[in-house]
Design a protein around this motif. Structure first.
Motif, short mmCIF file in Angstrom:
data_model
loop_
_atom_site.label_atom_id
_atom_site.label_comp_id
_atom_site.label_asym_id
_atom_site.label_seq_id
_atom_site.Cartn_x
_atom_site.Cartn_y
_atom_site.Cartn_z
N LEU A 84 0.84 -1.20 0.00
CA LEU A 84 0.00 0.00 0.00
C LEU A 84 0.87 1.25 0.00
CD1 LEU A 84 -2.33 -1.23 2.85
CD2 LEU A 84 -2.89 -1.22 0.43
N ARG A 85 0.37 2.32 -0.63
CA ARG A 85 1.11 3.58 -0.70
C ARG A 85 0.19 4.74 -0.34
NH1 ARG A 85 2.93 6.86 -5.97
NH2 ARG A 85 4.40 8.27 -4.97
N THR A 86 0.74 5.70 0.39
CA THR A 86 0.05 6.96 0.66
C THR A 86 0.95 8.10 0.21
OG1 THR A 86 -1.03 8.36 2.30
CG2 THR A 86 0.88 7.13 3.05
N THR A 87 0.35 9.14 -0.31
CA THR A 87 1.10 10.34 -0.69
C THR A 87 0.54 11.57 0.03
OG1 THR A 87 -0.31 10.65 -2.64
CG2 THR A 87 1.77 9.47 -2.96
N ASP A 88 -0.40 11.33 0.95
CA ASP A 88 -1.01 12.46 1.68
C ASP A 88 -0.92 12.28 3.20
OD1 ASP A 88 -2.86 10.45 2.09
OD2 ASP A 88 -4.46 11.42 0.95
N GLY A 89 0.16 11.69 3.64
CA GLY A 89 0.37 11.54 5.08
C GLY A 89 -0.50 10.50 5.74
N GLY A 90 -1.08 9.58 4.99
CA GLY A 90 -1.89 8.51 5.56
C GLY A 90 -3.38 8.76 5.53
N ASN A 91 -3.82 9.89 4.97
CA ASN A 91 -5.26 10.14 4.88
C ASN A 91 -5.94 9.16 3.94
OD1 ASN A 91 -5.30 12.36 6.67
ND2 ASN A 91 -4.49 13.67 5.06
N SER A 92 -5.22 8.71 2.92
CA SER A 92 -5.74 7.68 2.01
C SER A 92 -4.59 6.78 1.61
CB SER A 92 -6.38 8.32 0.78
OG SER A 92 -5.40 9.00 0.01
N ARG A 93 -4.90 5.55 1.30
CA ARG A 93 -3.89 4.58 0.85
C ARG A 93 -4.43 3.85 -0.36
NH1 ARG A 93 0.27 4.07 4.48
NH2 ARG A 93 -0.20 4.91 6.52
N VAL A 94 -3.54 3.59 -1.30
CA VAL A 94 -3.89 2.89 -2.53
C VAL A 94 -3.06 1.61 -2.61
CG1 VAL A 94 -3.89 3.02 -5.05
CG2 VAL A 94 -4.43 5.05 -3.70
N ARG A 95 -3.72 0.52 -2.96
CA ARG A 95 -3.02 -0.74 -3.10
C ARG A 95 -2.24 -0.76 -4.41
NH1 ARG A 95 -6.92 -5.19 -3.14
NH2 ARG A 95 -6.31 -5.96 -5.14
N ASP A 96 -0.96 -1.09 -4.34
CA ASP A 96 -0.14 -1.25 -5.53
C ASP A 96 -0.28 -2.69 -5.98
OD1 ASP A 96 1.83 -1.48 -7.48
OD2 ASP A 96 3.14 -0.06 -6.45
N ARG A 97 -0.91 -2.91 -7.11
CA ARG A 97 -1.23 -4.26 -7.56
C ARG A 97 -0.04 -5.01 -8.15
NH1 ARG A 97 -6.60 -5.17 -7.20
NH2 ARG A 97 -7.92 -3.36 -6.93
N VAL A 98 1.11 -4.37 -8.24
CA VAL A 98 2.29 -5.04 -8.76
C VAL A 98 2.66 -6.26 -7.91
CG1 VAL A 98 4.05 -3.67 -7.55
CG2 VAL A 98 4.57 -4.66 -9.78
N ALA A 99 2.31 -6.24 -6.64
CA ALA A 99 2.66 -7.34 -5.73
C ALA A 99 1.52 -8.34 -5.56
CB ALA A 99 3.05 -6.78 -4.37
N ASP A 100 0.40 -8.16 -6.25
CA ASP A 100 -0.75 -9.06 -6.07
C ASP A 100 -0.46 -10.51 -6.44
OD1 ASP A 100 -2.31 -7.06 -5.08
OD2 ASP A 100 -3.63 -6.90 -6.82
N GLN A 101 0.45 -10.75 -7.33
CA GLN A 101 0.75 -12.12 -7.76
C GLN A 101 1.81 -12.80 -6.91
OE1 GLN A 101 -1.25 -13.54 -9.99
NE2 GLN A 101 -2.30 -11.57 -9.97
N ILE A 102 2.30 -12.11 -5.90
CA ILE A 102 3.30 -12.70 -5.00
C ILE A 102 2.57 -13.53 -3.96
CG2 ILE A 102 5.09 -12.22 -3.29
CD1 ILE A 102 5.69 -9.64 -4.83
N ALA A 103 2.85 -14.82 -3.95
CA ALA A 103 2.18 -15.73 -3.02
C ALA A 103 3.00 -15.86 -1.74
CB ALA A 103 1.98 -17.07 -3.67
N ALA A 104 3.34 -14.73 -1.15
CA ALA A 104 4.14 -14.74 0.07
C ALA A 104 3.91 -13.43 0.82
CB ALA A 104 5.61 -14.89 -0.27
N ASN A 105 4.36 -13.40 2.05
CA ASN A 105 4.27 -12.17 2.84
C ASN A 105 5.41 -11.24 2.46
OD1 ASN A 105 2.16 -13.33 4.21
ND2 ASN A 105 3.41 -13.98 5.93
N LEU A 106 5.17 -9.93 2.55
CA LEU A 106 6.21 -8.93 2.38
C LEU A 106 6.54 -8.43 3.78
CD1 LEU A 106 4.69 -7.00 -0.66
CD2 LEU A 106 6.43 -8.80 -0.69
N TYR A 107 7.77 -8.65 4.22
CA TYR A 107 8.14 -8.41 5.62
C TYR A 107 8.76 -7.06 5.90
CZ TYR A 107 7.09 -13.26 6.60
OH TYR A 107 6.46 -14.46 6.74
N ALA A 108 9.35 -6.41 4.90
CA ALA A 108 10.07 -5.17 5.19
C ALA A 108 10.00 -4.20 4.02
CB ALA A 108 11.53 -5.47 5.51
N ILE A 109 10.01 -2.92 4.35
CA ILE A 109 10.09 -1.83 3.37
C ILE A 109 11.49 -1.26 3.49
CG2 ILE A 109 9.24 0.45 2.77
CD1 ILE A 109 7.16 -1.58 2.19
N LYS A 110 12.17 -1.15 2.39
CA LYS A 110 13.53 -0.57 2.38
C LYS A 110 13.57 0.60 1.43
CE LYS A 110 15.32 -3.56 5.15
NZ LYS A 110 15.57 -3.21 6.48
#
Length: 110
Positions: A84-110
Motif C-alpha cells: 500500500l502507498r500513501t502520498t497524503d500523510g496517511g489520509n488515504s492509501r492505494v493498493r499497488d497491484r504489482v505485488a498481487d501475484q506474489i504468493a508470500a508475505n512482504l516483511y520489510a520496506i527498504k
C-alpha cells in the motif's frame, strides 16, 4: 525530543489486538501495526499512548512493516503480498497491484 532512561517503562496498548511491529514516522511520531491489518499512528511526536487508527485497505491481511520516504509519502507491506502507498500523510492509501501475484508475505520496506 528523545531521551533515554536506565529502566523499562510499561505502556498500555490502545487496542486489544496484538502489536505486530512498530516504528517511527518521518515527523517523529510512532506507528503501530496490529493484528488483522490495523495501523495505529500517534497523535503528535515522541513516545505517547495517544493513537488514532488509520483506515487502510489491507483486506484483513496483517501489515508487517511501514516505511516513510517523507512525512507525506509512505509504503506499507504485509501478508499475502499486500503493498500500500500513501502520498497524503496517511489520509488515504492505494493498493499497488504489482505485488498481487506474489504468493508470500512482504516483511520489510527498504
Amino acid at each position: 525530543m528523545l531521551f533515554f532512561q536506565p529502566y523499562w517503562q510499561p505502556h498500555n496498548r490502545t487496542s486489544a489486538r496484538r502489536i505486530q511491529n512498530m516504528g517511527w514516522r518521518a515527523d517523529g511520531g510512532l506507528w503501530l501495526a496490529v493484528r488483522g491489518g490495523g495501523l495505529l499512528v500517534s497523535r503528535g511526536t515522541g513516545v505517547t499512548e495517544d493513537f488514532d487508527e488509520q483506515k487502510i485497505p489491507s483486506r484483513g491481511f496483517g501489515i508487517l512493516d511501514v516505511g516513510y520516504r517523507s512525512k507525506d509519502e509512505a509504503w506499507a507491506a504485509g501478508g499475502s503480498g499486500i503493498l500500500l502507498r500513501t502520498t497524503d500523510g496517511g489520509n488515504s492509501r492505494v493498493r499497488d497491484r504489482v505485488a498481487d501475484q506474489i504468493a508470500a508475505n512482504l516483511y520489510a520496506i527498504k
